[in-house]
Design an enzyme around this catalytic site. Structure first.
Site, PDB file in Angstrom:
ATOM      1  N   TYR A 103      -5.282   0.706   9.292  1.00 17.43           N
ATOM      2  CA  TYR A 103      -6.627   1.041   8.322  1.00 17.43           C
ATOM      3  C   TYR A 103      -7.940   0.914   9.114  1.00 17.43           C
ATOM      4  O   TYR A 103      -8.621  -0.071   8.319  1.00 17.43           O
ATOM      5  CB  TYR A 103      -6.441   0.410   7.300  1.00 17.43           C
ATOM      6  CG  TYR A 103      -5.287   1.054   6.243  1.00 17.43           C
ATOM      7  CD1 TYR A 103      -5.402   2.167   5.763  1.00 17.43           C
ATOM      8  CD2 TYR A 103      -3.826   0.382   6.176  1.00 17.43           C
ATOM      9  CE1 TYR A 103      -4.348   2.737   4.918  1.00 17.43           C
ATOM     10  CE2 TYR A 103      -2.861   1.063   5.344  1.00 17.43           C
ATOM     11  CZ  TYR A 103      -3.000   2.120   4.677  1.00 17.43           C
ATOM     12  OH  TYR A 103      -2.197   2.764   4.078  1.00 17.43           O
ATOM     13  N   ASP A 144       0.910  -1.311   0.012  1.00 15.74           N
ATOM     14  CA  ASP A 144       0.084  -0.059   0.023  1.00 15.74           C
ATOM     15  C   ASP A 144       0.773   1.298   0.108  1.00 15.74           C
ATOM     16  O   ASP A 144       0.573   2.387  -0.544  1.00 15.74           O
ATOM     17  CB  ASP A 144      -0.834  -0.010   1.124  1.00 15.74           C
ATOM     18  CG  ASP A 144      -0.179   0.264   2.383  1.00 15.74           C
ATOM     19  OD1 ASP A 144       0.696  -0.609   2.828  1.00 15.74           O
ATOM     20  OD2 ASP A 144      -0.530   1.316   3.152  1.00 15.74           O
ATOM     21  N   ASP A 196       5.653   0.269   3.169  1.00 18.14           N
ATOM     22  CA  ASP A 196       5.817  -0.974   3.946  1.00 18.14           C
ATOM     23  C   ASP A 196       5.579  -2.156   2.928  1.00 18.14           C
ATOM     24  O   ASP A 196       5.312  -1.874   2.037  1.00 18.14           O
ATOM     25  CB  ASP A 196       4.754  -0.850   5.312  1.00 18.14           C
ATOM     26  CG  ASP A 196       3.525  -0.846   4.726  1.00 18.14           C
ATOM     27  OD1 ASP A 196       3.101  -0.973   3.618  1.00 18.14           O
ATOM     28  OD2 ASP A 196       2.535  -0.430   5.903  1.00 18.14           O
ATOM     29  N   GLU A 212       5.850   9.512   3.302  1.00 17.74           N
ATOM     30  CA  GLU A 212       5.513   8.379   2.928  1.00 17.74           C
ATOM     31  C   GLU A 212       4.539   8.373   1.571  1.00 17.74           C
ATOM     32  O   GLU A 212       3.412   9.167   1.569  1.00 17.74           O
ATOM     33  CB  GLU A 212       4.941   7.639   3.922  1.00 17.74           C
ATOM     34  CG  GLU A 212       4.568   6.185   3.505  1.00 17.74           C
ATOM     35  CD  GLU A 212       4.138   5.354   4.759  1.00 17.74           C
ATOM     36  OE1 GLU A 212       4.433   4.132   4.553  1.00 17.74           O
ATOM     37  OE2 GLU A 212       3.740   5.654   5.525  1.00 17.74           O
TER      38      GLU A 212
END
Length: 480
Positions: free
Chosen positions: A220, A67, A70, A458
């Protein structure tokens, strides 16, 4: 050491090469691929990874996307990523030119994975691969992963309506993209699966927060409830099938979920689909009496700088923000909705009224263009927030694979904690994750180009995917 990009005057508005940015945005998805990479892989510093995902459950769950920075495959935001990319292809595929095959390939990389995850529906849907706590404890290339590849699933006894309904939306939207652009057979497969997956989501109602617990949270969590995903999924299935059942489902359930929808009408992103539902069905509402058209209008009025009822704010440099927070994921998703609504209103006599102020289509397009241009470098720092686009862009993004030497440079295994020195380094990332869009600046338009500053540095798939359609639109407009 934190390297801060200091404020300088942005000067005159610069012109942008939207076609180049489009190409790079699609290349980014190749850098996020999990599984066995194809011979056509263009981002060659990435190699095969996570080939045995699902093997402990006796299933093949290889493929899909990591995603963000990571190495976990979180299906909930991944499905939203693909819903938005497929919507972009539907709206702007004809503007993509030679990039259209790459866009469809990017969609298919995920839908092939979703077909694996939902093959056993309605008895089980696989919702995530990878233990996020184990993964986040390491700084490791995806090719080297030795953290647990835990498989999380939702079932009738442990439901996950939001992840299932968003997966159904992604499959339905993708079915339309493939139907429109030359692969009707694959589109039919996707649509048939979308119907089954939505049935599971609706019949076995519940949140995956409870069912897979720490696998989802705090990474999430579904904060907005699963009702919006049920409406979103049904709306996409109506768009894909034209079956009145799904339209009635949307109309009837807007009453059931009315308080929740109205309360969150100004939200849109991987968690909250409320504004997206209103815009998606607005073209149907133009010829039908529903509250969705007024909801869509209210959403536009909450955004436009000229509106007396705006609730969103802007940074000094003009970037959209809400409640003192900047996040390019919010910016790209919302900007896409504005452009989509503009497209739906083109052949209509409908007028957006914000109290006594009328908002016209030129204002909608200008709003969207200003946000896209800010991301590409028309901002006080003159920095592009897309890696590889322009002369000045983030070099120390929070991304494991990008920040650690590739297998080509360092063929030996790098264990969990052996990547830490690369995380701590102030050097630029050795591998350019071309097309990655980071989370963006602070509310004063400043930006710290620091790997440790994950909340700003990120990148994520769901930041870039709505941008694909936007860039396609402006690349065509600028060419004429």
């Amino acid at each position: 050491m934190v390297i801060v990009l200091m404020y300088v005057s942005s000067g005159n508005a610069k012109s942008h090469d939207y076609g180049d940015a489009l190409s790079k945005s699609l290349l980014f998805f190749e850098g996020q691929r999990s599984g066995k990479l194809p011979s056509t892989q263009r981002m060659t510093w990435r190699k095969d990874s996570a080939l045995r995902d699902g093997s402990d459950k006796g299933v093949d769950l290889s493929g899909g996307y990591y995603d963000a920075g990571d190495n976990v495959k979180f299906n909930f935001p991944m499905a939203f990523t693909i819903t938005m990319m497929a919507w972009g292809v539907m709206e702007q595929g004809k503007s993509m030119g030679t990039e259209l095959p790459h866009a469809l390939e990017a969609v298919r990389w995920a839908t092939d994975y979703f077909l694996k995850c939902t093959a056993a529906a309605p008895t089980i849907i696989y919702a995530q691969v990878g233990d996020p706590f184990g993964d986040h404890n390491c700084w490791q290339r995806p090719e080297d992963m030795d953290t647990p590849r835990t498989v999380y699933a939702v079932t009738p006894d442990k439901p996950g309506s939001e992840v299932a309904a968003e997966t159904a939306a992604a499959l339905a939207a993708a079915s339309l993209a493939f139907r429109d652009f030359g692969d009707e057979a694959y589109g039919k497969v996707l649509l048939e699966r979308a119907v089954k997956v939505f049935e599971f989501a609706d019949k076995y109602r519940g949140t995956y927060n409870d069912s897979i617990g720490e696998g989802a949270c705090p990474f999430y969590c579904d904060y907005s409830g699963y009702q919006d995903e049920l409406l979103w999924g049904a709306a996409w299935l109506y768009k894909a099938t034209n079956e009145v059942y799904y339209w009635n489902y949307v109309k009837e359930n807007i009453i059931t979920f009315k308080a929740q929808i109205e309360g969150a009408n100004f939200e849109f992103g991987w968690d909250s689909k409320h504004a997206g539902i209103s815009v998606l069905v607005s073209n149907v509402s133009l010829s039908s009496t529903t509250p969705f058209l007024s909801y869509a209008d209210s959403f536009m009025c909450s955004l436009m700088p000229e509106s007396p009822t705006k609730t969103f704010q802007f940074t000094p440099g003009g970037l959209l923000m809400k409640e003192g927070n900047c996040d390019l994921q919010q910016v790209t998703s919302i900007s896409f909705l504005v452009l989509a609504y503009n497209n739906y209103l083109k052949n209509s006599t409908h007028v957006i009224r914000c109290n006594d102020k009328i908002i016209n289509q030129t204002q909608l397009v200008n709003f969207t263009k200003n946000q896209v241009d800010y991301i590409l470098g028309s901002n006080p720092l003159n920095i592009s927030y897309m890696v590889g686009y322009g002369d000045k862009f983030p070099r120390r993004i929070h991304h494991r694979g990008s920040s650690i030497p590739s297998l080509d440079q360092h063929p030996d295994h790098i264990a969990c904690k052996e990547g830490t020195p690369y995380f701590q380094s102030t050097a630029s990332n050795p591998n350019e994750l071309t097309g990655a869009v980071v989370r963006g600046p602070e509310i004063d338009d400043s930006f710290a180009d620091a790997r440790a500053n994950s909340s700003k540095s990120e990148p994520a798939t769901y930041i870039t995917s709505p941008l694909v359609g936007l860039l396609a639109y402006f690349s065509e407009v600028s060419a004429h």
